[in-house]
Design a protein around this motif. Structure first.
Motif, PDB file in Angstrom:
ATOM      1  N   ASP A 188       5.720 -11.546  25.498  1.00 38.96           N
ATOM      2  CA  ASP A 188       6.146 -12.473  24.437  1.00 38.96           C
ATOM      3  C   ASP A 188       6.718 -11.721  23.236  1.00 38.96           C
ATOM      4  O   ASP A 188       7.698 -12.163  22.622  1.00 38.96           O
ATOM      5  CB  ASP A 188       4.968 -13.347  23.993  1.00 38.96           C
ATOM      6  N   VAL A 189       6.125 -10.580  22.918  1.00 40.81           N
ATOM      7  CA  VAL A 189       6.610  -9.782  21.786  1.00 40.81           C
ATOM      8  C   VAL A 189       8.032  -9.302  22.030  1.00 40.81           C
ATOM      9  O   VAL A 189       8.915  -9.427  21.168  1.00 40.81           O
ATOM     10  CB  VAL A 189       5.672  -8.580  21.528  1.00 40.81           C
ATOM     11  N   LEU A 190       8.282  -8.755  23.219  1.00 38.79           N
ATOM     12  CA  LEU A 190       9.609  -8.244  23.525  1.00 38.79           C
ATOM     13  C   LEU A 190      10.627  -9.364  23.722  1.00 38.79           C
ATOM     14  O   LEU A 190      11.811  -9.192  23.417  1.00 38.79           O
ATOM     15  CB  LEU A 190       9.556  -7.366  24.775  1.00 38.79           C
ATOM     16  N   SER A 191      10.160 -10.502  24.234  1.00 41.34           N
ATOM     17  CA  SER A 191      11.068 -11.637  24.415  1.00 41.34           C
ATOM     18  C   SER A 191      11.603 -12.126  23.077  1.00 41.34           C
ATOM     19  O   SER A 191      12.746 -12.618  22.984  1.00 41.34           O
ATOM     20  CB  SER A 191      10.360 -12.783  25.136  1.00 41.34           C
ATOM     21  N   ASN A 192      10.793 -12.012  22.025  1.00 44.78           N
ATOM     22  CA  ASN A 192      11.185 -12.481  20.696  1.00 44.78           C
ATOM     23  C   ASN A 192      11.748 -11.368  19.810  1.00 44.78           C
ATOM     24  O   ASN A 192      12.030 -11.582  18.632  1.00 44.78           O
ATOM     25  CB  ASN A 192       9.984 -13.116  19.992  1.00 44.78           C
ATOM     26  N   ALA A 193      11.899 -10.165  20.380  1.00 49.12           N
ATOM     27  CA  ALA A 193      12.391  -9.041  19.591  1.00 49.12           C
ATOM     28  C   ALA A 193      13.855  -9.255  19.211  1.00 49.12           C
ATOM     29  O   ALA A 193      14.654  -9.767  19.990  1.00 49.12           O
ATOM     30  CB  ALA A 193      12.218  -7.744  20.383  1.00 49.12           C
ATOM     31  N   PHE A 228       8.610  -2.496  19.877  1.00 51.19           N
ATOM     32  CA  PHE A 228       8.700  -1.863  21.193  1.00 51.19           C
ATOM     33  C   PHE A 228       7.686  -0.726  21.322  1.00 51.19           C
ATOM     34  O   PHE A 228       7.033  -0.579  22.356  1.00 51.19           O
ATOM     35  CB  PHE A 228      10.115  -1.328  21.441  1.00 51.19           C
ATOM     36  N   ALA A 229       7.551   0.073  20.263  1.00 54.23           N
ATOM     37  CA  ALA A 229       6.568   1.152  20.274  1.00 54.23           C
ATOM     38  C   ALA A 229       5.161   0.601  20.440  1.00 54.23           C
ATOM     39  O   ALA A 229       4.319   1.163  21.160  1.00 54.23           O
ATOM     40  CB  ALA A 229       6.678   1.972  19.002  1.00 54.23           C
ATOM     41  N   GLN A 230       4.875  -0.529  19.789  1.00 56.46           N
ATOM     42  CA  GLN A 230       3.562  -1.162  19.922  1.00 56.46           C
ATOM     43  C   GLN A 230       3.344  -1.676  21.348  1.00 56.46           C
ATOM     44  O   GLN A 230       2.230  -1.591  21.890  1.00 56.46           O
ATOM     45  CB  GLN A 230       3.435  -2.310  18.924  1.00 56.46           C
ATOM     46  N   ALA A 231       4.424  -2.191  21.949  1.00 56.90           N
ATOM     47  CA  ALA A 231       4.314  -2.685  23.334  1.00 56.90           C
ATOM     48  C   ALA A 231       3.972  -1.538  24.276  1.00 56.90           C
ATOM     49  O   ALA A 231       3.145  -1.683  25.187  1.00 56.90           O
ATOM     50  CB  ALA A 231       5.618  -3.350  23.756  1.00 56.90           C
ATOM     51  N   GLU A 232       4.595  -0.383  24.062  1.00 55.38           N
ATOM     52  CA  GLU A 232       4.283   0.776  24.890  1.00 55.38           C
ATOM     53  C   GLU A 232       2.832   1.210  24.705  1.00 55.38           C
ATOM     54  O   GLU A 232       2.142   1.550  25.673  1.00 55.38           O
ATOM     55  CB  GLU A 232       5.226   1.930  24.536  1.00 55.38           C
ATOM     56  N   ASP A 233       2.373   1.204  23.451  1.00 56.86           N
ATOM     57  CA  ASP A 233       0.978   1.562  23.177  1.00 56.86           C
ATOM     58  C   ASP A 233       0.021   0.566  23.830  1.00 56.86           C
ATOM     59  O   ASP A 233      -1.032   0.947  24.365  1.00 56.86           O
ATOM     60  CB  ASP A 233       0.728   1.615  21.674  1.00 56.86           C
ATOM     61  N   THR A 234       0.396  -0.713  23.791  1.00 57.93           N
ATOM     62  CA  THR A 234      -0.435  -1.759  24.403  1.00 57.93           C
ATOM     63  C   THR A 234      -0.571  -1.544  25.898  1.00 57.93           C
ATOM     64  O   THR A 234      -1.666  -1.646  26.466  1.00 57.93           O
ATOM     65  CB  THR A 234       0.170  -3.147  24.128  1.00 57.93           C
ATOM     66  N   LEU A 235       0.550  -1.238  26.555  1.00 59.85           N
ATOM     67  CA  LEU A 235       0.508  -0.999  27.999  1.00 59.85           C
ATOM     68  C   LEU A 235      -0.337   0.228  28.322  1.00 59.85           C
ATOM     69  O   LEU A 235      -1.147   0.209  29.254  1.00 59.85           O
ATOM     70  CB  LEU A 235       1.921  -0.818  28.547  1.00 59.85           C
ATOM     71  N   GLY A 236      -0.177   1.301  27.541  1.00 56.22           N
ATOM     72  CA  GLY A 236      -0.962   2.503  27.782  1.00 56.22           C
ATOM     73  C   GLY A 236      -2.447   2.244  27.647  1.00 56.22           C
ATOM     74  O   GLY A 236      -3.252   2.716  28.465  1.00 56.22           O
ATOM     75  N   SER A 237      -2.822   1.487  26.628  1.00 57.00           N
ATOM     76  CA  SER A 237      -4.232   1.152  26.419  1.00 57.00           C
ATOM     77  C   SER A 237      -4.760   0.290  27.562  1.00 57.00           C
ATOM     78  O   SER A 237      -5.891   0.483  28.041  1.00 57.00           O
ATOM     79  CB  SER A 237      -4.397   0.427  25.087  1.00 57.00           C
ATOM     80  N   ALA A 238      -3.936  -0.659  28.021  1.00 60.13           N
ATOM     81  CA  ALA A 238      -4.354  -1.546  29.108  1.00 60.13           C
ATOM     82  C   ALA A 238      -4.584  -0.757  30.394  1.00 60.13           C
ATOM     83  O   ALA A 238      -5.590  -0.954  31.092  1.00 60.13           O
ATOM     84  CB  ALA A 238      -3.303  -2.627  29.330  1.00 60.13           C
ATOM     85  N   LEU A 239      -3.661   0.150  30.705  1.00 58.23           N
ATOM     86  CA  LEU A 239      -3.806   0.944  31.927  1.00 58.23           C
ATOM     87  C   LEU A 239      -5.022   1.864  31.834  1.00 58.23           C
ATOM     88  O   LEU A 239      -5.718   2.086  32.835  1.00 58.23           O
ATOM     89  CB  LEU A 239      -2.540   1.765  32.166  1.00 58.23           C
ATOM     90  N   ASN A 240      -5.283   2.399  30.653  1.00 52.99           N
ATOM     91  CA  ASN A 240      -6.453   3.257  30.472  1.00 52.99           C
ATOM     92  C   ASN A 240      -7.747   2.475  30.693  1.00 52.99           C
ATOM     93  O   ASN A 240      -8.685   2.953  31.353  1.00 52.99           O
ATOM     94  CB  ASN A 240      -6.441   3.851  29.068  1.00 52.99           C
ATOM     95  N   THR A 241      -7.797   1.252  30.166  1.00 53.71           N
ATOM     96  CA  THR A 241      -8.984   0.407  30.335  1.00 53.71           C
ATOM     97  C   THR A 241      -9.188   0.027  31.799  1.00 53.71           C
ATOM     98  O   THR A 241     -10.305   0.091  32.332  1.00 53.71           O
ATOM     99  CB  THR A 241      -8.862  -0.861  29.486  1.00 53.71           C
TER     100      THR A 241
END
Length: 275
Positions: free
Chosen positions: A169-174, A192-205
């Motif tokens: 949703d974040v990138l769709s509205n960027a 976009f940088a936050q989206a990358e951080d979000t994905l990295g955190s999700a994969l780590n979890t």
């Protein structure tokens, strides 16, 4: 000892010996056929009760491992989807870098904007399709899952990651309408940088949860193996010993039969006294 036609003591003794040998042979045959020294409660009630308790323990751990395997499947699907999302994010980053170039022509900018939109759409599709057994850990509203991990009611948690809201949703509205807007997305703290951080955190979890699930499965398997080894010591038959016991019992049957035949000839010998 009196000589009697009515009472043949030797015959009784032979019959008892034959019966005992037959029972021993049947017991050995049962153990050889089943491979078990304690196949049922008739063999040894106390040992059978202990064995049934151990079998119940291993069955409970096996059932827990089945549920853990489901949890592992959920995580594996989510992680695979995350890897595809990561690849698409790399492509989207390259597109944003191009969009941040102020020298782009209007037509090129329009093409790259459409490309970025398609890339975000692919990410959304990866999130939507990340289902295992009807469960999607990445979609909006996804709930954490507590999965039974042993036979005592313990559990491990598989944590959901709402990438639909925090990433798609974040990138769709960027805003990628201008070079400056595209560049700002790439800056530290940008969307976009936050989206990358979000994905990295999700994969780590998800990876951490996968490790917990795998460790629980390995632990359960180790306990099952150890329990089965102990169970075998209680109920398994020593087949070499049982083969020897069966041969001995069969030999005793033959000897008892011969002894019975000899004992049954004794009354005939008494008849000779009256000739």
């Amino acid at each position: 000892m009196i000589s009697s036609l009515n009472t043949n003591t030797a015959s009784y003794s032979s019959i008892r010996s034959f019966g005992a040998a037959e029972s021993a042979a049947q017991a050995s045959q049962k153990r050889i056929a089943s491979g078990l020294r304690v196949a049922d409660a008739y063999d040894n009630g106390a040992a059978f009760s202990v064995a049934e308790g151990l079998r119940g323990d291993t069955a409970a751990l096996g059932a827990a491992n089945e549920r853990l395997a489901v949890g592992k499947g959920m995580i594996d699907v989510a992680v695979k989807a995350g890897q595809f999302i990561s690849s698409s994010l790399q492509d989207a980053r390259a597109t944003l870098i191009k969009l941040s170039d102020p020298s782009l022509s209007a037509d090129d900018r329009a093409n790259y904007q459409a490309q970025f939109k398609n890339q975000v759409g692919d990410i959304g599709a990866f999130v939507k399709d990340a289902k295992y057994n009807g469960v999607n850990l990445l979609e909006q509203g996804a709930q954490n899952r507590n999965i039974v991990s042993n036979g005592s009611g313990g559990s491990v948690s598989v944590r959901a990651q709402d990438l639909q809201t925090s990433l798609v949703d974040v990138l769709s509205n960027a805003d990628v309408s201008t070079a400056g807007a595209a560049a700002s997305l790439l800056q530290p703290g940008g969307q976009f940088a936050q989206a990358e951080d979000t994905l990295g955190s999700a994969l780590n979890t998800l990876s951490a949860d996968a490790k917990s699930v795998n460790n629980s499965i390995k632990s359960n398997n180790s306990i099952i193996d150890a329990t089965n080894t102990g169970l075998g010591e209680i109920v398994d038959a020593d087949l070499a010993k049982e083969a020897a016991s069966l041969s001995a019992a069969q030999a005793k049957q033959q000897l008892s039969g011969q002894s019975l035949s000899i004992a049954n000839q004794a009354p005939q010998a008494l008849l000779g006294l009256f000739r």
